[in-house]
Design an enzyme around this catalytic site. Structure first.
Site, PDB file in Angstrom:
ATOM      1  CB  THR A 129     -34.372 -11.164 -24.034  1.00  0.00           C
ATOM      2  OG1 THR A 129     -35.753 -10.643 -23.766  1.00  0.00           O
ATOM      3  CG2 THR A 129     -33.961 -10.311 -25.236  1.00  0.00           C
ATOM      4  NE  ARG A 161     -40.592  -1.311 -21.783  1.00  0.00           N
ATOM      5  CZ  ARG A 161     -39.584  -2.146 -21.033  1.00  0.00           C
ATOM      6  NH1 ARG A 161     -39.590  -3.144 -22.665  1.00  0.00           N
ATOM      7  NH2 ARG A 161     -39.378  -2.780 -20.597  1.00  0.00           N
ATOM      8  N   GLY A 167     -37.915  -1.224 -25.021  1.00  0.00           N
ATOM      9  CA  GLY A 167     -37.329  -1.349 -24.123  1.00  0.00           C
ATOM     10  C   GLY A 167     -35.580  -0.964 -23.949  1.00  0.00           C
ATOM     11  CG  ASP A 168     -32.816  -3.374 -22.764  1.00  0.00           C
ATOM     12  OD1 ASP A 168     -33.730  -3.999 -22.635  1.00  0.00           O
ATOM     13  OD2 ASP A 168     -32.155  -4.323 -21.971  1.00  0.00           O
ATOM     14  CB  THR A 172     -31.929 -10.444 -21.012  1.00  0.00           C
ATOM     15  OG1 THR A 172     -33.085 -11.082 -21.305  1.00  0.00           O
ATOM     16  CG2 THR A 172     -30.827 -11.554 -20.422  1.00  0.00           C
ATOM     17  N   GLY A 173     -33.269  -8.587 -19.632  1.00  0.00           N
ATOM     18  CA  GLY A 173     -34.127  -7.941 -17.769  1.00  0.00           C
ATOM     19  C   GLY A 173     -34.598  -6.648 -17.767  1.00  0.00           C
ATOM     20  N   GLY A 178     -35.842  -3.746 -18.686  1.00  0.00           N
ATOM     21  CA  GLY A 178     -35.169  -2.431 -19.889  1.00  0.00           C
ATOM     22  C   GLY A 178     -34.448  -1.487 -19.455  1.00  0.00           C
TER      23      GLY A 178
HETATM   24  N1  ASP Z   1     -35.035  -6.665 -21.741  1.00  0.00           N
HETATM   25  C1  ASP Z   1     -36.103  -6.677 -22.545  1.00  0.00           C
HETATM   26  C2  ASP Z   1     -37.527  -5.466 -22.291  1.00  0.00           C
HETATM   27  O1  ASP Z   1     -37.313  -5.136 -21.485  1.00  0.00           O
HETATM   28  C3  ASP Z   1     -37.192  -7.777 -22.171  1.00  0.00           C
HETATM   29  C4  ASP Z   1     -36.625  -9.135 -21.424  1.00  0.00           C
HETATM   30  O2  ASP Z   1     -34.792  -9.340 -21.523  1.00  0.00           O
HETATM   31  O3  ASP Z   1     -36.667  -9.897 -20.387  1.00  0.00           O
HETATM   32  O4  ASP Z   1     -37.269  -5.267 -23.332  1.00  0.00           O
END
Ligand code: ASP
Length: 257
Positions: free
Chosen positions: A124, A152, A154-155, A175-176, A178
């Protein structure tokens, strides 16, 4: 150069959206249906205003659409077809969904599909900035998690989860995984800990990523800058591609610890 933090974070994120090496815009990961569904958000630490789009499929620059939601609508978040209709009204560039495809992302999708498990090497994108007027801004843009369920969210487009900025404290982009970032209101929590507990940006960000989220099994990291220009970029994964530039210093790019 005297420009605004808002223009800086939009420019940085748009550059990465156009670059197929990242999981946003062109080259974003595919969902379980083999489609790209993109999320983005932006927040202005000076005005406290924010904008986001979620689950969009034909807007070339999701982060620019997020900015328009902030500047030119009465809402904070628009999703799917409604967000796309709004982008059209705003005169933003719309593309065929095939624009976002890259061979690399498609191969990754096929690989993941075959194994029915998640795998993601591309990240991301996000940017945080403090400008010479003392204003903070944050922006985040993503294709989400590889093989995510259709629909879906995410965050990344959720203000307070993946993105937050306030001139009183800091600007944050995450990032991560979510779902963990939403449940823990991560981006807002960095600011809250600074304001309510008197923690530094480093203490707050480190605690959330390397203690709180880690103990829950929530993988990820964040980038943050506070109102004095202190930065923190913690992560609890093996690496997180990141970089920073400060006035009078050489830009730095880092990948692992
Ligand atoms: N945080 C993002 C999500 O969950 C994905 C990512 O950061 O890799 O959509």
């Amino acid at each position: 150069g005297g420009g605004t933090a808002m223009d800086a974070v939009i420019a940085a994120v748009q550059f990465m959206e156009e670059c197929p090496l990242f999981n946003s815009g062109k080259g974003a990961v595919f969902n379980a249906e083999g489609k790209n569904e993109l999320d983005a958000s932006v927040m202005d630490g000076f005005t406290g205003k924010a904008g986001a789009v979620a689950g969009v499929t034909i807007i070339r620059s999701p982060v620019e659409a997020a900015r328009r939601v902030m500047d030119s609508s009465q809402h904070v978040m628009l999703s799917g077809k409604g967000a796309e209709a709004f982008a059209r009204e705003q005169g933003l560039e719309l593309v065929d969904p095939s624009y976002f495809h890259t061979d690399e992302s498609w191969q990754e999708y096929l690989k993941v599909k075959e194994r029915l498990e998640q795998e993601g090497r591309k990240g991301t994108v996000g940017a945080v900035a403090l400008d010479s007027h003392g204003n903070l801004a944050a922006a985040t843009s993503t294709g989400g998690m590889t093989f995510k369920k259709y629909g879906r969210i995410g965050d990344s487009p959720v203000i307070g989860a993946g993105t937050y900025a306030s001139n009183e404290s800091c600007a944050v982009s995450c990032t991560g995984h979510g779902e963990y970032f939403i449940r823990n209101s991560v981006a807002y929590d960095v600011s809250a800990r600074m304001l309510y507990l008197g923690e530094t940006v480093e203490q707050a960000a480190e605690y959330i990523i390397n203690e709180k989220l880690k103990s829950q099994g929530g993988a990820g990291g964040l980038i943050a800058v506070d109102k004095n220009g202190n930065i923190s970029m913690p992560f609890n994964t093996p690496g997180m591609f990141r970089g920073f530039v400060k006035q009078g210093a050489e830009p730095r790019v880092l990948m692992f610890r």
